[in-house]
Write a protein that holds these residues in place. Structure first.
Motif, mmCIF file in Angstrom:
data_model
loop_
_atom_site.group_PDB
_atom_site.id
_atom_site.type_symbol
_atom_site.label_atom_id
_atom_site.label_comp_id
_atom_site.label_asym_id
_atom_site.label_seq_id
_atom_site.Cartn_x
_atom_site.Cartn_y
_atom_site.Cartn_z
ATOM 1 N N LEU A 126 0.845 -1.475 -0.273
ATOM 2 C CA LEU A 126 -0.068 0.094 0.146
ATOM 3 C C LEU A 126 0.980 1.487 0.377
ATOM 4 C CD1 LEU A 126 -2.820 -1.464 2.707
ATOM 5 C CD2 LEU A 126 -2.962 -0.567 0.158
ATOM 6 N N GLY A 127 1.978 1.268 0.747
ATOM 7 C CA GLY A 127 3.167 2.527 0.847
ATOM 8 C C GLY A 127 3.739 2.648 -0.505
ATOM 9 N N GLY A 128 3.804 1.415 -1.747
ATOM 10 C CA GLY A 128 4.299 1.502 -2.785
ATOM 11 C C GLY A 128 5.517 0.816 -3.222
ATOM 12 N N ALA A 129 5.477 0.377 -4.317
ATOM 13 C CA ALA A 129 6.519 -0.424 -4.992
ATOM 14 C C ALA A 129 7.997 0.099 -4.825
ATOM 15 C CB ALA A 129 5.972 -0.436 -6.432
ATOM 16 N N ALA A 130 8.731 -0.756 -4.314
ATOM 17 C CA ALA A 130 10.355 -0.705 -4.518
ATOM 18 C C ALA A 130 10.999 -2.008 -3.919
ATOM 19 C CB ALA A 130 10.552 0.205 -2.873
ATOM 20 N N PHE A 131 12.575 -1.513 -4.835
ATOM 21 C CA PHE A 131 13.252 -2.473 -4.130
ATOM 22 C C PHE A 131 13.296 -1.997 -2.591
ATOM 23 C CE2 PHE A 131 14.074 -1.572 -8.816
ATOM 24 C CZ PHE A 131 13.925 -3.310 -8.711
ATOM 25 N N ARG A 132 13.893 -4.062 -2.246
ATOM 26 C CA ARG A 132 14.337 -4.297 -0.794
ATOM 27 C C ARG A 132 15.418 -4.468 -1.152
ATOM 28 N NH1 ARG A 132 9.766 -6.454 2.676
ATOM 29 N NH2 ARG A 132 10.644 -8.325 2.366
#
Length: 108
Positions: free
Chosen positions: A84-90
Motif C-alpha cells: 500500500l505504501g508503494g513499490a520498491a526494491f528492498r
C-alpha cells in the motif's frame, strides 16, 4: 551462503525497466555513507560489470556489487515488493545491525 542474491520478483522488475529504457538488464547495488542510520543503499542501472564486481544472476538479469560495498551487504537478498505504501526494491541484509523506517538506510 551466496555473496548476494536477486529474487525472481526483483529480476522481473529490472528486466521490465531495462527494456523500457533500452538498457542491459544489469542492476547495480552500492552502499554510500549517510542516510539516517549511517549507510544507505543506492540502486542504478549499469552498462556492464566492472572488474572487481560480484555478480549474481537470476532469470537472465544480473545484480552487480562492487568489492567495497559487498563487505556491507554480503549475504543480502535484493527483492522487489509492492505494498500500500508503494513499490520498491528492498535489501534483506543479514550484516545490518539496525535499519530505519524508510528501509533505505542501515548501520553495522
Amino acid at each position: 551462503m551466496t555473496d548476494i542474491a536477486l529474487t525472481p520478483a526483483a529480476a522481473a522488475r529490472v528486466a521490465t525497466i531495462a527494456a523500457k529504457q533500452n538498457k542491459p538488464a544489469i542492476l547495480r547495488l552500492s552502499v554510500d555513507g549517510g542516510g539516517c542510520s549511517g549507510f544507505q543503499y543506492k540502486f542504478g542501472f549499469a552498462d556492464a560489470a566492472e572488474g572487481d564486481d560480484t555478480v549474481a544472476e537470476t532469470d537472465g538479469v544480473r545484480l552487480v556489487v562492487d568489492s567495497i560495498s559487498l563487505d556491507l551487504v554480503r549475504g543480502a537478498r535484493v527483492d522487489y515488493v509492492e505494498s500500500l505504501g508503494g513499490a520498491a526494491f528492498r535489501v534483506d541484509n543479514p550484516v545490518a545491525a539496525s535499519g530505519c523506517g524508510c528501509g533505505t538506510s542501515f548501520s553495522v
